[in-house]
Design a protein around this motif. Sequence first.
Motif, PDB file in Angstrom:
ATOM      1  N   GLU A  35       0.826  -1.202   0.000  1.00 12.01           N
ATOM      2  CA  GLU A  35       0.000   0.000   0.000  1.00 12.01           C
ATOM      3  C   GLU A  35       0.865   1.259   0.000  1.00 12.01           C
ATOM      4  OE1 GLU A  35      -2.527  -0.412   3.404  1.00 12.01           O
ATOM      5  OE2 GLU A  35      -3.823  -1.885   2.419  1.00 12.01           O
ATOM      6  N   PHE A  36       1.951   1.245   0.764  1.00  6.31           N
ATOM      7  CA  PHE A  36       2.863   2.386   0.802  1.00  6.31           C
ATOM      8  C   PHE A  36       3.510   2.602  -0.556  1.00  6.31           C
ATOM      9  CE2 PHE A  36       7.200   4.035   1.498  1.00  6.31           C
ATOM     10  CZ  PHE A  36       6.892   5.263   2.053  1.00  6.31           C
ATOM     11  N   LEU A  40       3.028   6.006  -3.021  1.00  4.96           N
ATOM     12  CA  LEU A  40       4.183   6.877  -3.194  1.00  4.96           C
ATOM     13  C   LEU A  40       4.027   7.710  -4.461  1.00  4.96           C
ATOM     14  CD1 LEU A  40       6.764   7.281  -1.581  1.00  4.96           C
ATOM     15  CD2 LEU A  40       7.875   5.659  -3.076  1.00  4.96           C
ATOM     16  N   LYS A  41       4.200   9.019  -4.336  1.00  4.88           N
ATOM     17  CA  LYS A  41       3.991   9.926  -5.464  1.00  4.88           C
ATOM     18  C   LYS A  41       5.162  10.881  -5.604  1.00  4.88           C
ATOM     19  CE  LYS A  41      -0.989  10.033  -5.348  1.00  4.88           C
ATOM     20  NZ  LYS A  41      -1.725   9.205  -4.873  1.00  4.88           N
ATOM     21  N   VAL A  46      10.753  11.550   1.592  1.00  4.09           N
ATOM     22  CA  VAL A  46      10.977  10.173   2.032  1.00  4.09           C
ATOM     23  C   VAL A  46      12.348  10.034   2.676  1.00  4.09           C
ATOM     24  CG1 VAL A  46       9.475   9.169   0.276  1.00  4.09           C
ATOM     25  CG2 VAL A  46      11.882   9.496  -0.224  1.00  4.09           C
ATOM     26  N   VAL A  47      12.526   8.910   3.357  1.00  8.74           N
ATOM     27  CA  VAL A  47      13.807   8.518   3.922  1.00  8.74           C
ATOM     28  C   VAL A  47      14.086   7.101   3.453  1.00  8.74           C
ATOM     29  CG1 VAL A  47      15.138   8.167   6.037  1.00  8.74           C
ATOM     30  CG2 VAL A  47      13.365   9.914   5.968  1.00  8.74           C
ATOM     31  N   THR A  48      15.286   6.845   2.939  1.00  6.61           N
ATOM     32  CA  THR A  48      15.631   5.493   2.504  1.00  6.61           C
ATOM     33  C   THR A  48      16.064   4.669   3.711  1.00  6.61           C
ATOM     34  OG1 THR A  48      17.938   6.027   2.077  1.00  6.61           O
ATOM     35  CG2 THR A  48      16.386   6.331   0.250  1.00  6.61           C
ATOM     36  N   LYS A  49      16.157   3.363   3.528  1.00 10.36           N
ATOM     37  CA  LYS A  49      16.580   2.479   4.615  1.00 10.36           C
ATOM     38  C   LYS A  49      18.017   2.755   5.038  1.00 10.36           C
ATOM     39  CE  LYS A  49      13.240  -1.053   3.570  1.00 10.36           C
ATOM     40  NZ  LYS A  49      12.945  -2.376   3.098  1.00 10.36           N
ATOM     41  N   SER A  50      18.804   3.359   4.141  1.00  6.32           N
ATOM     42  CA  SER A  50      20.176   3.709   4.493  1.00  6.32           C
ATOM     43  C   SER A  50      20.266   5.063   5.177  1.00  6.32           C
ATOM     44  CB  SER A  50      21.057   3.702   3.243  1.00  6.32           C
ATOM     45  OG  SER A  50      20.595   4.671   2.313  1.00  6.32           O
ATOM     46  N   GLY A  51      19.128   5.790   5.284  1.00  2.00           N
ATOM     47  CA  GLY A  51      19.105   7.050   6.017  1.00  2.00           C
ATOM     48  C   GLY A  51      19.150   8.306   5.165  1.00  2.00           C
ATOM     49  N   LYS A  73      20.749  14.306  -7.349  1.00  2.00           N
ATOM     50  CA  LYS A  73      19.703  13.323  -7.666  1.00  2.00           C
ATOM     51  C   LYS A  73      20.314  11.931  -7.698  1.00  2.00           C
ATOM     52  CE  LYS A  73      16.923  16.555 -10.305  1.00  2.00           C
ATOM     53  NZ  LYS A  73      16.324  16.886 -11.597  1.00  2.00           N
ATOM     54  N   LEU A  74      19.647  11.004  -7.019  1.00  2.00           N
ATOM     55  CA  LEU A  74      20.123   9.625  -6.941  1.00  2.00           C
ATOM     56  C   LEU A  74      18.992   8.677  -7.302  1.00  2.00           C
ATOM     57  CD1 LEU A  74      21.906   9.984  -3.514  1.00  2.00           C
ATOM     58  CD2 LEU A  74      23.008   9.891  -5.727  1.00  2.00           C
ATOM     59  N   LYS A  75      19.344   7.575  -7.960  1.00  2.00           N
ATOM     60  CA  LYS A  75      18.359   6.579  -8.366  1.00  2.00           C
ATOM     61  C   LYS A  75      18.328   5.461  -7.334  1.00  2.00           C
ATOM     62  CE  LYS A  75      17.025   3.935 -12.450  1.00  2.00           C
ATOM     63  NZ  LYS A  75      17.395   3.610 -13.837  1.00  2.00           N
ATOM     64  N   PHE A  76      17.120   5.127  -6.853  1.00  2.00           N
ATOM     65  CA  PHE A  76      16.933   4.092  -5.843  1.00  2.00           C
ATOM     66  C   PHE A  76      15.835   3.138  -6.277  1.00  2.00           C
ATOM     67  CE2 PHE A  76      18.956   7.182  -3.105  1.00  2.00           C
ATOM     68  CZ  PHE A  76      19.663   6.400  -2.207  1.00  2.00           C
ATOM     69  N   GLU A  77      15.893   1.921  -5.756  1.00  2.00           N
ATOM     70  CA  GLU A  77      14.777   0.997  -5.871  1.00  2.00           C
ATOM     71  C   GLU A  77      13.678   1.496  -4.941  1.00  2.00           C
ATOM     72  OE1 GLU A  77      14.448  -1.842  -7.752  1.00  2.00           O
ATOM     73  OE2 GLU A  77      16.367  -1.362  -8.677  1.00  2.00           O
ATOM     74  N   ARG A  78      12.431   1.322  -5.332  1.00  2.00           N
ATOM     75  CA  ARG A  78      11.332   1.752  -4.463  1.00  2.00           C
ATOM     76  C   ARG A  78      11.344   0.990  -3.144  1.00  2.00           C
ATOM     77  NH1 ARG A  78       5.973   2.273  -8.262  1.00  2.00           N
ATOM     78  NH2 ARG A  78       6.957   3.455  -9.916  1.00  2.00           N
ATOM     79  N   SER A  79      11.814  -0.234  -3.176  1.00  2.00           N
ATOM     80  CA  SER A  79      11.861  -1.039  -1.955  1.00  2.00           C
ATOM     81  C   SER A  79      12.898  -0.517  -0.960  1.00  2.00           C
ATOM     82  CB  SER A  79      12.153  -2.494  -2.289  1.00  2.00           C
ATOM     83  OG  SER A  79      13.410  -2.604  -2.926  1.00  2.00           O
TER      84      SER A  79
END
Length: 96
Positions: A35-36, A40-41, A46-51, A73-79
Amino acid sequence: MGDLGQLAGPILLFAVFIIFFIVLPQRKKIKQEKEFDASLKVGAKVVTKSGLHGKVVTMNNDGTCIIESGAGKLKFERSAISIEMTKSLNKTVVAK
């Protein structure tokens, strides 16, 4: 047959314990993550799991997104976006 009857109670209790305390909470967490991810839009803070703190700039169809932070700008996986840290970030932003 008597020994099997004595073991049936503890085995059944153990199975119920596994279902209620391990399986069901895990299913709930997976549902919340889906659901999250769907909610996401672009523009969301947001905060990534790495902080890494940033703002979503682009959402790609391949399961990635581009996040803009102080470093660029950095590219991340949505997960890689943390549900818990993002919720706490949004609570502190609203509270201010």
